[in-house]
Design a protein around this motif. Structure first.
Motif, PDB file in Angstrom:
ATOM      1  N   GLY A   1       0.835  -1.207   0.000  1.00 14.50           N
ATOM      2  CA  GLY A   1       0.000   0.000   0.000  1.00 14.50           C
ATOM      3  C   GLY A   1       0.862   1.246   0.000  1.00 14.50           C
ATOM      4  N   TYR A   2       0.275   2.351   0.418  1.00 19.36           N
ATOM      5  CA  TYR A   2       1.018   3.607   0.405  1.00 19.36           C
ATOM      6  C   TYR A   2       0.545   4.493   1.564  1.00 19.36           C
TER       7      TYR A   2
ATOM      8  N   LYS B   1       5.271   4.580  -1.370  1.00 16.50           N
ATOM      9  CA  LYS B   1       4.788   3.207  -1.455  1.00 16.50           C
ATOM     10  C   LYS B   1       5.443   2.363  -0.374  1.00 16.50           C
TER      11      LYS B   1
ATOM     12  N   PHE C   1      -2.815   3.268   3.492  1.00 13.09           N
ATOM     13  CA  PHE C   1      -3.927   2.621   2.802  1.00 13.09           C
ATOM     14  C   PHE C   1      -3.384   1.331   2.205  1.00 13.09           C
TER      15      PHE C   1
ATOM     16  N   VAL D   1       4.604  11.012   3.087  1.00 15.80           N
ATOM     17  CA  VAL D   1       3.269  10.932   2.496  1.00 15.80           C
ATOM     18  C   VAL D   1       3.390  10.618   0.997  1.00 15.80           C
ATOM     19  N   LYS D   2       2.529   9.736   0.534  1.00 18.52           N
ATOM     20  CA  LYS D   2       2.459   9.253  -0.854  1.00 18.52           C
ATOM     21  C   LYS D   2       3.559   8.257  -1.203  1.00 18.52           C
TER      22      LYS D   2
ATOM     23  N   THR E   1      -0.985   7.661   3.067  1.00 14.40           N
ATOM     24  CA  THR E   1      -1.949   8.629   2.533  1.00 14.40           C
ATOM     25  C   THR E   1      -1.840  10.002   3.177  1.00 14.40           C
ATOM     26  N   LYS E   2      -1.538  10.026   4.510  1.00 14.75           N
ATOM     27  CA  LYS E   2      -1.493  11.331   5.176  1.00 14.75           C
ATOM     28  C   LYS E   2      -0.872  11.198   6.558  1.00 14.75           C
TER      29      LYS E   2
ATOM     30  N   THR F   1      -7.236   0.620   6.044  1.00 14.97           N
ATOM     31  CA  THR F   1      -6.242   1.598   6.478  1.00 14.97           C
ATOM     32  C   THR F   1      -5.701   1.203   7.845  1.00 14.97           C
TER      33      THR F   1
ATOM     34  N   GLU G   1      -3.370  -1.820  -0.190  1.00 15.21           N
ATOM     35  CA  GLU G   1      -3.887  -2.361  -1.438  1.00 15.21           C
ATOM     36  C   GLU G   1      -3.689  -3.875  -1.478  1.00 15.21           C
TER      37      GLU G   1
ATOM     38  N   GLN H   1      -0.911   7.494   8.236  1.00 17.45           N
ATOM     39  CA  GLN H   1      -1.951   6.565   7.806  1.00 17.45           C
ATOM     40  C   GLN H   1      -1.481   5.837   6.559  1.00 17.45           C
TER      41      GLN H   1
END
Length: 175
Positions: free
Chosen positions: A10-11, A83, A25, A80-81, A13-14, A62, A27, A23
């Protein structure tokens, strides 16, 4: 560790709060089964380990994480953002008879009417359904993966036989 020795989960997010909480998220479908003591983030093309001091997972794919040495929002913000990955040896084992739509990536999609469409280059999960992406006649086409359209999945030959609705591909080929 290299990207080839890991799998994507996932990655980020914030950030949350001022103490460096982040946080993620997920995948990766079975994210609750992951061993989350250390994760690797891709920073400037390198896999950098981040040790997890505390985390909490949620039902909406999450989780909130505190990393060792990330104790302020200013240290967390650059992540943030990014991977997130885990080493391949931490990938949860699956039963041989378990099959997920995401396993169809790399299969050849064949429509009963149109013939071979091409290799499935991506499978994405959206709310309510999975969608496959195929490069057909030099255009990316998308189609839902559901029981109504799937005729057969040949796991040995890596062929997905479909009966797509008439006109579905025209949306992409005749804009």
């Amino acid at each position: 560790m290299t990207k080839e020795e890991s799998f994507y989960i996932g990655y980020i997010t914030k950030t949350k709060g001022l103490k460096g909480e982040l946080q993620i998220f997920f995948e990766f479908d079975e994210y609750q089964e992951l061993d989350l003591d250390v994760i690797f983030l891709e920073l400037n093309g390198k896999m950098v380990p981040f040790f997890i001091s505390n985390h909490k997972l949620y039902e909406n794919k999450t989780g909130l994480f505190y990393f060792d040495d990330i104790d302020h929002i200013d240290k967390a913000q650059p992540l943030v953002k990014k991977k997130a990955y885990l080493p391949l040896n931490k990938k949860p084992e699956r039963d041989e008879d378990e099959f997920f739509y995401t396993d169809l990536k790399g299969f050849i999609a064949v429509d009963e009417t149109l013939g071979e469409l091409g290799e499935i280059i991506e499978v994405n999960e959206y709310p309510q359904q999975f969608v496959a992406t195929v490069l057909y006649k030099e255009k990316e086409i998308l189609f839902p993966l559901n029981e109504d359209f799937i005729v057969e999945i040949d796991d040995e030959e890596h062929i997905l036989t479909l009966d797509l609705p008439e006109g579905l591909l025209d949306i992409y080929l005749n804009p």
